[in-house]
Write an enzyme that holds these catalytic residues in place. Structure first.
Site, PDB file in Angstrom:
ATOM      1  N   ARG A 108       0.881  -1.184   0.000  1.00 19.03           N
ATOM      2  CA  ARG A 108       0.000   0.000   0.000  1.00 19.03           C
ATOM      3  C   ARG A 108       0.910   1.223   0.000  1.00 19.03           C
ATOM      4  O   ARG A 108       1.719   1.404   0.916  1.00 19.03           O
ATOM      5  CB  ARG A 108      -0.888   0.015   1.242  1.00 19.03           C
ATOM      6  CG  ARG A 108      -1.486   1.397   1.480  1.00 19.03           C
ATOM      7  CD  ARG A 108      -2.553   1.407   2.544  1.00 19.03           C
ATOM      8  NE  ARG A 108      -3.743   0.730   2.083  1.00 19.03           N
ATOM      9  CZ  ARG A 108      -4.936   0.844   2.667  1.00 19.03           C
ATOM     10  NH1 ARG A 108      -5.093   1.612   3.738  1.00 19.03           N
ATOM     11  NH2 ARG A 108      -5.975   0.196   2.199  1.00 19.03           N
ATOM     12  N   HIS A 135      -7.655   0.860  -6.044  1.00 17.81           N
ATOM     13  CA  HIS A 135      -7.826   0.047  -4.833  1.00 17.81           C
ATOM     14  C   HIS A 135      -8.560  -1.251  -5.218  1.00 17.81           C
ATOM     15  O   HIS A 135      -9.706  -1.476  -4.839  1.00 17.81           O
ATOM     16  CB  HIS A 135      -8.602   0.840  -3.783  1.00 17.81           C
ATOM     17  CG  HIS A 135      -8.514   0.260  -2.404  1.00 17.81           C
ATOM     18  ND1 HIS A 135      -7.696  -0.814  -2.075  1.00 17.81           N
ATOM     19  CD2 HIS A 135      -9.150   0.596  -1.238  1.00 17.81           C
ATOM     20  CE1 HIS A 135      -7.832  -1.105  -0.807  1.00 17.81           C
ATOM     21  NE2 HIS A 135      -8.712  -0.274  -0.274  1.00 17.81           N
ATOM     22  N   GLN A 138     -10.210  -3.954  -2.598  1.00 21.38           N
ATOM     23  CA  GLN A 138     -11.481  -3.492  -2.033  1.00 21.38           C
ATOM     24  C   GLN A 138     -12.630  -3.797  -2.996  1.00 21.38           C
ATOM     25  O   GLN A 138     -13.695  -4.288  -2.597  1.00 21.38           O
ATOM     26  CB  GLN A 138     -11.413  -1.978  -1.769  1.00 21.38           C
ATOM     27  CG  GLN A 138     -12.728  -1.383  -1.302  1.00 21.38           C
ATOM     28  CD  GLN A 138     -13.106  -1.829   0.098  1.00 21.38           C
ATOM     29  OE1 GLN A 138     -12.313  -1.702   1.016  1.00 21.38           O
ATOM     30  NE2 GLN A 138     -14.319  -2.344   0.275  1.00 21.38           N
ATOM     31  N   ASP A 230     -17.140   7.440  -0.793  1.00 21.37           N
ATOM     32  CA  ASP A 230     -15.840   7.303  -0.127  1.00 21.37           C
ATOM     33  C   ASP A 230     -15.503   8.672   0.468  1.00 21.37           C
ATOM     34  O   ASP A 230     -16.169   9.673   0.161  1.00 21.37           O
ATOM     35  CB  ASP A 230     -14.788   6.861  -1.169  1.00 21.37           C
ATOM     36  CG  ASP A 230     -13.410   6.614  -0.565  1.00 21.37           C
ATOM     37  OD1 ASP A 230     -13.309   6.438   0.661  1.00 21.37           O
ATOM     38  OD2 ASP A 230     -12.418   6.599  -1.333  1.00 21.37           O
ATOM     39  N   CYS A 270     -16.315   1.946   1.312  1.00 18.35           N
ATOM     40  CA  CYS A 270     -15.148   1.085   1.560  1.00 18.35           C
ATOM     41  C   CYS A 270     -14.648   1.195   2.994  1.00 18.35           C
ATOM     42  O   CYS A 270     -13.954   0.298   3.469  1.00 18.35           O
ATOM     43  CB  CYS A 270     -14.032   1.434   0.584  1.00 18.35           C
ATOM     44  SG  CYS A 270     -13.519   3.163   0.659  1.00 18.35           S
ATOM     45  N   ARG A 298     -13.610  -8.393   2.765  1.00 21.81           N
ATOM     46  CA  ARG A 298     -12.192  -8.210   2.456  1.00 21.81           C
ATOM     47  C   ARG A 298     -11.433  -9.494   2.799  1.00 21.81           C
ATOM     48  O   ARG A 298     -10.578  -9.945   2.053  1.00 21.81           O
ATOM     49  CB  ARG A 298     -11.590  -7.043   3.255  1.00 21.81           C
ATOM     50  CG  ARG A 298     -12.149  -5.665   2.933  1.00 21.81           C
ATOM     51  CD  ARG A 298     -11.877  -5.227   1.516  1.00 21.81           C
ATOM     52  NE  ARG A 298     -10.462  -5.060   1.197  1.00 21.81           N
ATOM     53  CZ  ARG A 298      -9.679  -4.045   1.556  1.00 21.81           C
ATOM     54  NH1 ARG A 298     -10.170  -3.060   2.276  1.00 21.81           N
ATOM     55  NH2 ARG A 298      -8.413  -3.991   1.186  1.00 21.81           N
TER      56      ARG A 298
HETATM   57  N1  NVA Z   1      -9.840   6.950  -1.071  1.00 29.45           N
HETATM   58  C1  NVA Z   1      -9.428   6.496   0.241  1.00 29.45           C
HETATM   59  C2  NVA Z   1      -9.687   5.032   0.380  1.00 29.45           C
HETATM   60  C3  NVA Z   1      -9.318   4.460   1.733  1.00 29.45           C
HETATM   61  C4  NVA Z   1      -9.549   2.980   1.828  1.00 29.45           C
HETATM   62  C5  NVA Z   1      -7.968   6.825   0.445  1.00 29.45           C
HETATM   63  O1  NVA Z   1      -7.175   6.615  -0.474  1.00 29.45           O
HETATM   64  O2  NVA Z   1      -7.613   7.306   1.523  1.00 29.45           O
HETATM   65  N1   CP Z   2     -11.062   0.074   2.949  1.00 24.50           N
HETATM   66  C1   CP Z   2      -9.777  -0.004   3.316  1.00 24.50           C
HETATM   67  O1   CP Z   2      -8.870  -0.272   2.503  1.00 24.50           O
HETATM   68  O2   CP Z   2      -9.552   0.190   4.643  1.00 24.50           O
HETATM   69  P1   CP Z   2      -8.150   0.394   5.364  1.00 24.50           P
HETATM   70  O3   CP Z   2      -7.598   1.719   4.903  1.00 24.50           O
HETATM   71  O4   CP Z   2      -8.477   0.380   6.814  1.00 24.50           O
HETATM   72  O5   CP Z   2      -7.229  -0.731   4.961  1.00 24.50           O
END
Ligand code: NVA
Ligand code: CP
Length: 310
Positions: A108, A135, A138, A230, A270, A298
């Site tokens: 990530r 992502h 997800q 989101d 998400c 997940r």
């Molecule tokens: N769009 C959000 C998704 C988190 C799971 C981010 O990138 O922070």
């Molecule tokens: N939805 C998601 O990816 O959550 P986290 O940021 O907690 O991993």
């Protein structure tokens, strides 16, 4: 006949055919059933997944770690802050070295290109656990959740409201690959990437599914089976939070907006949610919300990815 996905990377849903996505979903359903029946399923005995994080995580980290454990393997949490990456070792050298110890890498991070570079240098599967662009793990869990709730995917209508971000991009690919009609309603200046929208339209046309981008939130939800949102400021955009809050207010999912959608519409997110911003408590805690089923899935979706790739 199912094709072997062993050794493949999981970087974008657009890298997979509909049949391959279907194989992930069927595998996830099978693994979930076995878990609920108390039947052990441990195809990854002796295998290790490294999990590199340069951003925070609750769901992704825990679901991957528990997935590896339940599949008979082991997961290592690798904070990028504590790797030599922080001191300038390249992502490629990191990938070459990790390939000598591990059976797979989940990462990530911010720049999507870093994941592509890591995957090019590594000789083991690389799984995208979120970048600024996509992502996909997800959205695989989301497709599984929608399939469980509705019994099919093709022909459903999904509306996404808010920021045209990494979630929007992966939802565009996920919807297009499975024949879901998809409308993104975003404020001016926050539209999803036009290249991704164009590729999604091309894929969706094979199913006769529509992909649309509009500024009108009511237009998007009026015939939706699924309403998705989101956060308005993603990880790394904290400084823009106040500005985004003002500009995205008309896209908030609240009771008034839900009343403009069909009564059977499901609400998805998400998570993590910023309650009172992109969604109100009454909606996320209401009867149409399936956000915690999504979060649970997940685990099952990650197990399918790991079982098929590693
Ligand atoms: N769009 C959000 C998704 C988190 C799971 C981010 O990138 O922070
Ligand atoms: N939805 C998601 O990816 O959550 P986290 O940021 O907690 O991993």
């Amino acid at each position: 006949m199912a094709v072997s996905l062993k050794g493949r990377d999981f970087i974008s849903l657009n890298d997979f055919t509909w049949e391959e996505i279907d194989q992930f979903l069927k595998t996830a359903l099978m693994i979930k059933l076995r878990l609920k029946a108390g039947e052990p399923f441990q195809p990854l005995t002796g295998k290790t997944l490294g999990m590199v994080f340069t951003k925070p995580s609750t769901r992704t980290r825990i679901a991957f770690e528990v997935a590896m454990y339940q599949l008979g393997g082991h997961a290592l949490f690798l904070s990028a802050q504590e790797l030599q990456l922080r001191r300038g070792e390249t992502i490629e050298d990191t990938g070459r070295v990790l390939s000598r110890y591990l059976d797979g890498i989940m990462i990530r991070t911010f720049a999507h290109q870093d994941v592509l570079d890591l995957a090019a240098a590594a000789s083991i599967p690389v799984i995208n656990g979120l970048t600024d662009l996509l992502h996909p793990t997800q959205v695989l869990a989301d497709l599984l959740t929608i399939y469980e709730k509705k019994g099919h995917l093709i022909g459903l209508k999904m509306a996404y409201l808010g920021d045209g971000n990494n979630m929007t991009h992966s939802l565009l690919y996920g919807a297009a690959k499975t024949g879901i009609h998809f409308t993104a309603a975003t404020p001016k200046g926050y539209e999803p990437d036009s290249g991704i929208v164009a590729r999604a339209k091309e894929e969706a046309s094979k199913w006769g599914a529509q992909i649309r981008v509009t500024e009108d939130p009511y237009e998007a939800v009026k015939d939706a089976d699924i309403i998705y949102t989101d956060v308005w400021a993603s990880m790394g955009q904290e400084e823009e939070h106040a500005k985004r809050l003002k500009e995205m207010q008309p896209y908030q999912i609240n009771a008034e907006l839900m009343a403009k959608a069909p009564g059977h519409a499901l609400f998805m997110h998400c998570l993590p949610a910023h309650r009172g911003e992109e969604v109100t408590d009454e909606v996320i805690d209401g009867p149409q919300s399936i956000v915690f089923d999504q979060a649970e899935n997940r685990l099952h979706a990650h197990k399918a990815i790991l079982t098929l790739l590693l």
